[in-house]
Motif scaffolding. Structure first.
Motif, mmCIF file in Angstrom:
data_model
loop_
_atom_site.group_PDB
_atom_site.id
_atom_site.type_symbol
_atom_site.label_atom_id
_atom_site.label_comp_id
_atom_site.label_asym_id
_atom_site.label_seq_id
_atom_site.Cartn_x
_atom_site.Cartn_y
_atom_site.Cartn_z
ATOM 1 N N UNK A 1 0.940 -1.399 -0.140
ATOM 2 C CA UNK A 1 0.235 -0.062 0.077
ATOM 3 C C UNK A 1 0.631 1.568 0.045
ATOM 4 N N UNK A 2 2.264 1.225 -0.228
ATOM 5 C CA UNK A 2 3.332 2.384 -0.398
ATOM 6 C C UNK A 2 2.890 3.152 -1.302
ATOM 7 N N UNK A 3 2.317 4.247 -1.435
ATOM 8 C CA UNK A 3 2.344 5.283 -1.994
ATOM 9 C C UNK A 3 3.195 6.249 -3.674
ATOM 10 N N UNK A 4 4.483 5.882 -3.058
ATOM 11 C CA UNK A 4 5.885 5.827 -4.185
ATOM 12 C C UNK A 4 6.763 4.784 -3.627
ATOM 13 N N UNK A 5 7.507 5.107 -4.465
ATOM 14 C CA UNK A 5 9.237 4.253 -4.305
ATOM 15 C C UNK A 5 9.832 5.046 -3.087
ATOM 16 N N UNK A 6 9.846 6.156 -2.664
ATOM 17 C CA UNK A 6 10.575 7.061 -1.842
ATOM 18 C C UNK A 6 9.718 5.383 -0.741
ATOM 19 N N UNK A 7 8.700 5.619 -0.201
ATOM 20 C CA UNK A 7 8.043 5.038 0.810
ATOM 21 C C UNK A 7 8.450 3.667 1.140
ATOM 22 N N UNK A 8 8.394 2.898 -0.028
ATOM 23 C CA UNK A 8 8.685 1.722 0.217
ATOM 24 C C UNK A 8 10.273 1.378 0.302
ATOM 25 N N UNK A 9 11.266 2.359 -0.084
ATOM 26 C CA UNK A 9 12.948 2.439 0.285
ATOM 27 C C UNK A 9 13.119 2.743 2.009
ATOM 28 N N UNK A 10 12.263 3.607 2.099
ATOM 29 C CA UNK A 10 11.752 3.669 3.527
ATOM 30 C C UNK A 10 11.613 2.690 4.470
#
Length: 253
Positions: A72-81
């Protein structure tokens, strides 16, 4: 500093379902991206951040490291975090985000970006720009433009042709000095955590550009100038055909 690379790879895609596993001349796209990054940056640890077992099964066949993340991540940035948290990486580590749909990303550009990061005495976040080469590009809202300071840090990102020339007709604008943004990012882990935890901000939602949240938070984004725009990523079936054509040409060279 320790520099790592994470390739976010999301299975669900509105226009291209199962996009990471699309065959590109005998190799799944996510495998091609990983191999290209490793060839360019052999000294950096690299892994894939994914959200579907179908991707991990393929990566296992090629012995490519991966981390399973939420769907459910909104972006790749959130996924990497999330990867940074799961892996327990040091807060001072640097993480480079290379999109999983960029199978033709220039290896020389990635190598130069790492050199650029390592040359910084104080680094929070970084990205890349290239010259705007035509008026149509300057006026295209799908192409993000960036304005930088004398220190080479981002002042603003926009889909609009910034800086705006008040006293010049649009068709007469001189393109010298205009920069388009290339969507490769690097973050210090503690800075990435701050960005990911913060809610979206007004300018980010208006422009639909998540990097504006970092600027709003006061994060310094160092911008490396690259001499040319890299090949377009894969968003449509037509893009797949173009990439395969380029790969065939490279194979025959």
């Amino acid at each position: 500093m320790t520099i790592r690379v994470v390739i976010p790879s999301r299975y669900a895609s509105t226009r291209l379902p199962g996009k990471p596993l699309i065959d590109l001349l005998g190799l799944p796209m996510v495998v091609r991206v990983y191999q290209r990054v490793v060839e360019a940056l052999p000294e950096c640890d690299c892994l894939v951040a994914l959200d579907d077992r179908r991707i991990s099964q393929v990566l296992d066949e090629y012995q490519i490291p991966w981390v399973m993340t939420r769907v459910d991540h909104e972006s790749g940035t959130d996924r990497i975090a999330e990867v940074c948290r799961l892996a327990g990486w040091d807060q001072s580590d640097i993480v480079i985000n290379v999109q999983g749909d960029e199978p033709l990303i220039p290896k020389a550009m990635l190598g130069a970006f790492v050199d650029f990061i390592e040359a910084k005495t104080s680094f929070e976040m970084g990205t890349i720009s290239a010259p705007v080469e035509s008026l149509s590009t300057l006026q295209d809202s799908n192409v993000v433009k960036v304005v930088t300071s004398r220190e080479g840090k981002a002042i603003y990102f926009s889909r609009f042709g910034v800086p705006f020339c008040r006293d010049v007709a649009p068709e007469s604008i001189t393109l010298e000095g205009y920069k388009r943004h290339i969507g490769v990012y690097a973050y210090r882990v503690d800075v990435l955590s701050i960005i990911a935890k913060a809610p979206p901000v007004d300018i980010e939602m208006r422009e639909k550009l998540e990097q504006l949240r970092a600027l709003w938070l006061g994060v310094g984004i160092s911008v490396m100038d690259w001499f040319a725009q890299p090949p377009h990523g894969v968003d449509t079936a037509e893009d797949v055909k173009k990439v395969i054509s380029v790969l065939k040409d490279q194979k025959n060279d």
